[in-house]
Design an enzyme around this catalytic site. Sequence first.
Site, PDB file in Angstrom:
ATOM      1  N   THR A 195       0.812  -1.286   0.051  1.00  0.00           N
ATOM      2  CA  THR A 195       0.134   0.001  -0.046  1.00  0.00           C
ATOM      3  C   THR A 195       0.794   1.415  -0.071  1.00  0.00           C
ATOM      4  O   THR A 195       0.585   2.100  -0.792  1.00  0.00           O
ATOM      5  CB  THR A 195      -1.068  -0.060   1.091  1.00  0.00           C
ATOM      6  OG1 THR A 195      -1.808  -1.151   1.000  1.00  0.00           O
ATOM      7  CG2 THR A 195      -1.900   1.589   1.362  1.00  0.00           C
ATOM      8  N   HIS A 198       2.414   1.712  -3.231  1.00  0.00           N
ATOM      9  CA  HIS A 198       1.575   2.229  -4.273  1.00  0.00           C
ATOM     10  C   HIS A 198       1.164   3.763  -4.061  1.00  0.00           C
ATOM     11  O   HIS A 198       1.206   4.508  -4.909  1.00  0.00           O
ATOM     12  CB  HIS A 198       0.073   1.543  -4.155  1.00  0.00           C
ATOM     13  CG  HIS A 198      -1.063   2.122  -4.908  1.00  0.00           C
ATOM     14  ND1 HIS A 198      -1.536   1.471  -5.868  1.00  0.00           N
ATOM     15  CD2 HIS A 198      -1.836   3.089  -4.451  1.00  0.00           C
ATOM     16  CE1 HIS A 198      -2.710   1.857  -6.284  1.00  0.00           C
ATOM     17  NE2 HIS A 198      -2.808   3.242  -5.650  1.00  0.00           N
ATOM     18  N   GLU A 199       1.234   4.147  -2.798  1.00  0.00           N
ATOM     19  CA  GLU A 199       1.070   5.661  -2.281  1.00  0.00           C
ATOM     20  C   GLU A 199       1.921   6.459  -2.838  1.00  0.00           C
ATOM     21  O   GLU A 199       1.859   7.444  -3.213  1.00  0.00           O
ATOM     22  CB  GLU A 199       0.629   5.478  -0.911  1.00  0.00           C
ATOM     23  CG  GLU A 199      -0.762   4.729  -0.498  1.00  0.00           C
ATOM     24  CD  GLU A 199      -2.025   5.184  -1.160  1.00  0.00           C
ATOM     25  OE1 GLU A 199      -1.930   6.159  -1.966  1.00  0.00           O
ATOM     26  OE2 GLU A 199      -2.611   4.413  -1.225  1.00  0.00           O
ATOM     27  N   VAL A 209       1.481   6.938 -19.179  1.00  0.00           N
ATOM     28  CA  VAL A 209       2.564   6.278 -19.364  1.00  0.00           C
ATOM     29  C   VAL A 209       2.552   5.139 -20.395  1.00  0.00           C
ATOM     30  O   VAL A 209       1.505   4.388 -20.770  1.00  0.00           O
ATOM     31  CB  VAL A 209       2.843   5.358 -18.263  1.00  0.00           C
ATOM     32  CG1 VAL A 209       3.924   4.347 -18.161  1.00  0.00           C
ATOM     33  CG2 VAL A 209       3.069   6.027 -17.077  1.00  0.00           C
ATOM     34  N   THR A 212       2.750   0.875 -20.205  1.00  0.00           N
ATOM     35  CA  THR A 212       1.621  -0.065 -19.655  1.00  0.00           C
ATOM     36  C   THR A 212       0.374  -0.172 -20.460  1.00  0.00           C
ATOM     37  O   THR A 212      -0.077   0.700 -20.984  1.00  0.00           O
ATOM     38  CB  THR A 212       1.319   0.868 -18.358  1.00  0.00           C
ATOM     39  OG1 THR A 212       0.568   2.167 -18.610  1.00  0.00           O
ATOM     40  CG2 THR A 212       2.546   0.728 -17.306  1.00  0.00           C
ATOM     41  N   GLN A 247      -6.134  -0.600 -20.001  1.00  0.00           N
ATOM     42  CA  GLN A 247      -6.896  -1.537 -19.358  1.00  0.00           C
ATOM     43  C   GLN A 247      -8.170  -1.008 -18.834  1.00  0.00           C
ATOM     44  O   GLN A 247      -8.000   0.225 -18.589  1.00  0.00           O
ATOM     45  CB  GLN A 247      -6.225  -2.349 -18.147  1.00  0.00           C
ATOM     46  CG  GLN A 247      -5.790  -1.588 -16.780  1.00  0.00           C
ATOM     47  CD  GLN A 247      -5.420  -2.471 -15.896  1.00  0.00           C
ATOM     48  OE1 GLN A 247      -4.355  -3.054 -16.038  1.00  0.00           O
ATOM     49  NE2 GLN A 247      -5.993  -2.568 -14.507  1.00  0.00           N
ATOM     50  N   ALA A 248      -9.037  -1.821 -18.688  1.00  0.00           N
ATOM     51  CA  ALA A 248     -10.422  -1.190 -18.346  1.00  0.00           C
ATOM     52  C   ALA A 248     -10.550  -0.532 -16.942  1.00  0.00           C
ATOM     53  O   ALA A 248     -10.734   0.530 -16.737  1.00  0.00           O
ATOM     54  CB  ALA A 248     -11.556  -2.416 -18.513  1.00  0.00           C
ATOM     55  N   ASP A 254      -1.477  -7.446  -2.206  1.00  0.00           N
ATOM     56  CA  ASP A 254       0.070  -7.034  -1.941  1.00  0.00           C
ATOM     57  C   ASP A 254       0.885  -8.109  -2.712  1.00  0.00           C
ATOM     58  O   ASP A 254       2.052  -7.766  -3.151  1.00  0.00           O
ATOM     59  CB  ASP A 254       0.259  -7.004  -0.542  1.00  0.00           C
ATOM     60  CG  ASP A 254       0.250  -5.710   0.210  1.00  0.00           C
ATOM     61  OD1 ASP A 254      -0.955  -4.887  -0.659  1.00  0.00           O
ATOM     62  OD2 ASP A 254       0.490  -5.263   1.167  1.00  0.00           O
TER      63      ASP A 254
HETATM   64  N1  ARG Z   1      -6.796   2.492  -2.233  1.00  0.00           N
HETATM   65  C1  ARG Z   1      -5.418   2.927  -2.044  1.00  0.00           C
HETATM   66  C2  ARG Z   1      -5.208   3.881  -3.303  1.00  0.00           C
HETATM   67  O1  ARG Z   1      -6.045   4.189  -4.457  1.00  0.00           O
HETATM   68  C3  ARG Z   1      -4.482   1.902  -2.334  1.00  0.00           C
HETATM   69  C4  ARG Z   1      -4.786   0.570  -2.623  1.00  0.00           C
HETATM   70  C5  ARG Z   1      -3.407  -0.197  -2.534  1.00  0.00           C
HETATM   71  N2  ARG Z   1      -3.523  -1.806  -2.672  1.00  0.00           N
HETATM   72  C6  ARG Z   1      -2.793  -2.876  -2.073  1.00  0.00           C
HETATM   73  N3  ARG Z   1      -3.062  -3.887  -2.662  1.00  0.00           N
HETATM   74  N4  ARG Z   1      -2.008  -2.605  -1.293  1.00  0.00           N
HETATM   75  O2  ARG Z   1      -4.274   4.725  -3.206  1.00  0.00           O
HETATM   76 ZN    ZN Z   2      -4.047   4.611  -5.874  1.00  0.00          ZN
HETATM   77 CA    CA Z   3     -10.007   2.243 -18.263  1.00  0.00          CA
END
Ligand code: ARG
Ligand code: ZN
Ligand code: CA
Length: 254
Positions: free
Chosen positions: A160, A163-164, A188, A191, A194-195, A227
């Site tokens: 997470t 991603h952040e 980008v 990549t 995708q839908a 994750d």
């Molecule tokens: N909901 C969050 C976002 O859009 C993060 C999702 C992270 N996913 C994960 N599998 N850790 O920023």
């Molecule tokens: Zn996100």
């Molecule tokens: Ca899309």
Amino acid sequence: RPGCTQIPVVVHVVWKTAVQNISQAQIDSQIEVLNRDFRKKNNDVSNVPAPFAPLAGDARIEFVLASTDPDGNPTDGVTRTETNKSSFGSGDEVKFTAQGGHDAWPRDDYLNIWVCQLSGGLLGYAQFPGGAAATDGVVCTHTGFGTTGTASPPFDKGRTTTHEVGHWLNLRHIWGDDGGGCSGTDFVADTPNQAGPNTGKPTFPSVTCSNGPNGDMFMNYMDYVDDDTMVMFTEGQIARMQACLDGPRSAIGK
Ligand code: ARG
Ligand code: ZN
Ligand code: CA
């Protein structure tokens, strides 16, 4: 820019119950994940399907808990704040001492990471470059932070925060945030279109938007899979993060 960029990090732990006051070991485990994922040192990068493997890259970004606080005093790079708030939403209250959280440290010198109890199953959220200084950084719920302590499956691999931090460095969701259509973009080139978001643990290939034969790059950190299923940034995403470090975040990338 050549070489690696080191980013000083401050983790603001905001807690009401004792379990929310996460251990130093849990914090350290998250920093280790960031340093693996942004250097392509994560062992599970081997799970990238062969057609996508040449696109997976080393982002050349490293993270270190701050050793000097904004006043110039020694710090371990962690603040701990007791709060009376049972949980926080995505409205940034956790980023203000006056609202039961902790004020940001200067964004030109630190990546601010707040760790607290988020509400409604929210794992985390981030502020893109160009926003207000007082709210700059990323927020993560304690059960999705690091790999030990309160970290809970399937969000217990520290992804997470990976991603952040991708968002904080200007990456968009890989599906282009168009509500499941095929017209959105993450800006980008390498990549696949995708839908919508993928969740859980998809199997390769997962074709949408006529992106066969290889389909969605669901194993990318900027999708929504579990994750243990998100394992890579692409060279195109890395170019975008590096451009951010050369541009809107050049102060911290010094
Ligand atoms: N909901 C969050 C976002 O859009 C993060 C999702 C992270 N996913 C994960 N599998 N850790 O920023
Ligand atoms: Zn996100
Ligand atoms: Ca899309």
